[in-house]
Write a protein that holds these residues in place. Structure first.
Motif, short mmCIF file in Angstrom:
data_model
loop_
_atom_site.label_atom_id
_atom_site.label_comp_id
_atom_site.label_asym_id
_atom_site.label_seq_id
_atom_site.Cartn_x
_atom_site.Cartn_y
_atom_site.Cartn_z
N LEU A 164 -6.48 4.98 2.77
CA LEU A 164 -7.64 5.24 1.95
C LEU A 164 -8.49 6.54 1.82
O LEU A 164 -9.06 7.04 0.86
CB LEU A 164 -8.59 3.87 1.51
N TYR A 195 0.78 -1.12 -0.10
CA TYR A 195 0.29 0.10 -0.08
C TYR A 195 0.76 1.31 0.06
O TYR A 195 0.64 2.17 -0.58
CB TYR A 195 -0.85 0.19 1.31
N ARG A 224 -3.67 3.29 -4.67
CA ARG A 224 -4.02 2.51 -3.71
C ARG A 224 -5.47 1.98 -3.93
O ARG A 224 -5.80 0.95 -3.00
CB ARG A 224 -3.78 3.39 -2.30
N ILE A 238 -6.31 -4.72 5.12
CA ILE A 238 -7.39 -4.09 4.34
C ILE A 238 -7.99 -2.81 5.41
O ILE A 238 -8.15 -1.75 5.14
CB ILE A 238 -8.53 -4.71 3.84
N HIS A 251 -6.48 -1.67 -3.34
CA HIS A 251 -7.49 -2.00 -2.43
C HIS A 251 -8.35 -3.03 -2.80
O HIS A 251 -8.85 -3.95 -2.17
CB HIS A 251 -8.05 -0.96 -1.59
N GLN A 252 -8.89 -2.59 -3.98
CA GLN A 252 -10.07 -3.48 -4.67
C GLN A 252 -9.61 -4.99 -4.94
O GLN A 252 -10.37 -5.98 -4.68
CB GLN A 252 -10.69 -2.64 -5.80
N ALA A 312 -5.35 -0.20 6.17
CA ALA A 312 -5.14 1.02 4.90
C ALA A 312 -6.37 1.66 4.63
O ALA A 312 -6.40 2.84 4.61
CB ALA A 312 -5.09 0.03 3.69
N GLU A 313 -7.65 1.33 5.14
CA GLU A 313 -8.97 2.06 5.16
C GLU A 313 -8.88 3.11 6.26
O GLU A 313 -9.23 4.23 5.92
CB GLU A 313 -10.12 1.40 5.43
N ARG A 370 -4.51 -10.46 5.28
CA ARG A 370 -5.12 -9.37 4.29
C ARG A 370 -6.29 -8.70 4.98
O ARG A 370 -6.45 -7.56 4.82
CB ARG A 370 -5.66 -10.27 3.10
N LYS A 394 -9.23 -6.87 -1.61
CA LYS A 394 -10.66 -7.39 -1.10
C LYS A 394 -11.16 -8.51 -1.79
O LYS A 394 -11.63 -9.49 -1.59
CB LYS A 394 -11.63 -6.21 -1.11
#
Length: 347
Positions: free
Chosen positions: A326, A285, A291, A318, A295-296, A321-322, A314, A299
């Motif tokens: 993000l 990331y 990014r 995830i 991210h998609q 990162a959010e 993961r 997921k």
């Protein structure tokens, strides 16, 4: 009138006497020339002996300042040995690199490999083809230092994704990028074989893909895409250790390569080292130029993931990162969208 002893009968006579009145010898008060010469030679030998003895004593003398310098050199060598033998933590790796650089500048004939410890996260493999990358290029020392810095980047990311070490991570990335790399080989031929490897990989022929990517890597040791694809093929083949070594080598060529960090995260996830997997995904990331797309992808991969340890890793990154990356990325995209709308309106 002065008196003297006769040189023959040793009786007292006048120094001016021509003959001795007792024994009749001529010039009784004069010492013969042979005795004079002998006396002179004796004195000369004594002086010469004193000079030689004194000279050896001076040659063996060592000033206190010089002796202190020698003691300091011994102390420096001992200190370096203590650092190499005792420091194993992540913070010590940085100190070790500084010590290695300092000592290497003082003793250029000594290889860095003689004092640099092996990185704990990089294992030796039976895949000699990978190690030939550094042997043939003559960059063994720089490659090992780059690998050590890659491990340091991983160590930094273990702590909250590396958020408190952003500057250090960027600095390590730049240092690796500036280090010497293998000479470029036949890039065109390597890419042609690399394309065939990608086709085999897409069709599920992992063994064939490994064979092709190994061939492409021999054609051009400097191509980071080839060696990263080789590492991914090892991973799909099930050779986790070979995958780790190949992907780490890719990061020594391009430390900001997002796909390499993501692949290395999969390696650690498969090995059950969830924290290291999260750290690798965090760096993916960190260095990604898009990014939101990454991210998609993360997921989507996690929805189909069967390995629970990798799925857990993961999921953690995830969520991380959010929170940390993000939101700022979304805000940036919104601002860009508004800016383009304003430009279109003016037109």
């Amino acid at each position: 009138m002065a008196l003297n002893n006769c040189k023959e009968c040793r009786k007292e006579i006048s120094t001016e006497a021509k003959t001795c009145p007792y024994c009749g010898i001529n010039n009784p008060g004069v010492i013969d020339s042979n005795r004079r010469v002998g006396l002179f030679v004796l004195v000369l030998m004594i002086c010469l002996g004193i000079f030689v003895v004194t000279r050896h004593e001076i040659a063996g003398y060592q000033p206190p300042e010089k002796a202190q310098i020698n003691e300091n050199k011994v102390a420096v060598v001992d200190k370096v040995k203590q650092i190499v033998n005792s420091r194993q933590s992540s913070s010590a790796q940085s100190l070790l690199l500084d010590s290695v650089a300092e000592e290497a500048s003082k003793t250029p004939e000594q290889s860095v490999l003689q004092i640099l410890p092996k990185s704990p996260a990089i294992q030796e493999l039976p895949k000699q083809e990978l190690l030939e990358q550094q042997d043939k290029a003559g960059n063994i020392s720089s490659a090992n230092i780059s690998q050590t810095m890659v491990v340091q980047m991983l160590e930094y990311a273990l702590n909250a994704g590396g958020l408190s070490h952003e500057s250090a991570l960027q600095q390590l990335k730049q240092q690796i990028e500036n280090s010497s790399k293998p000479e470029q080989g036949n890039k065109k031929a390597a890419r042609a074989v690399n394309f065939k490897g990608l086709v085999a990989l897409k069709e599920g022929g992992f063994n064939k893909a490994v064979e092709l990517f190994e061939k492409a890597n021999k054609l051009d040791r400097s191509d980071v895409e080839v060696i990263n694809n080789l590492g991914f093929s090892y991973l799909r083949q099930g050779d986790i250790n070979a995958a780790q070594q190949a992907i780490t080598s890719a990061l020594t060529l391009s430390p900001g390569r997002t796909t390499a960090w993501e692949n290395l995260g999969e390696v650690f996830g498969k090995k059950g080292e969830v924290n290291k997997a999260v750290a690798c995904f965090s760096n993916a990331y960190r260095f990604s130029k898009d990014r939101l797309t990454l991210h998609q992808y993360m997921k989507g991969r996690n929805e189909k993931e069967d390995d629970m340890r990798l799925k857990q890793a993961r999921e953690k990154v995830i969520n991380w990162a959010e929170i940390n990356y993000l939101n700022s990325s979304k805000n940036t995209q919104q601002k860009e969208s508004v800016r383009h709308d304003l430009v279109d309106t003016k037109k």
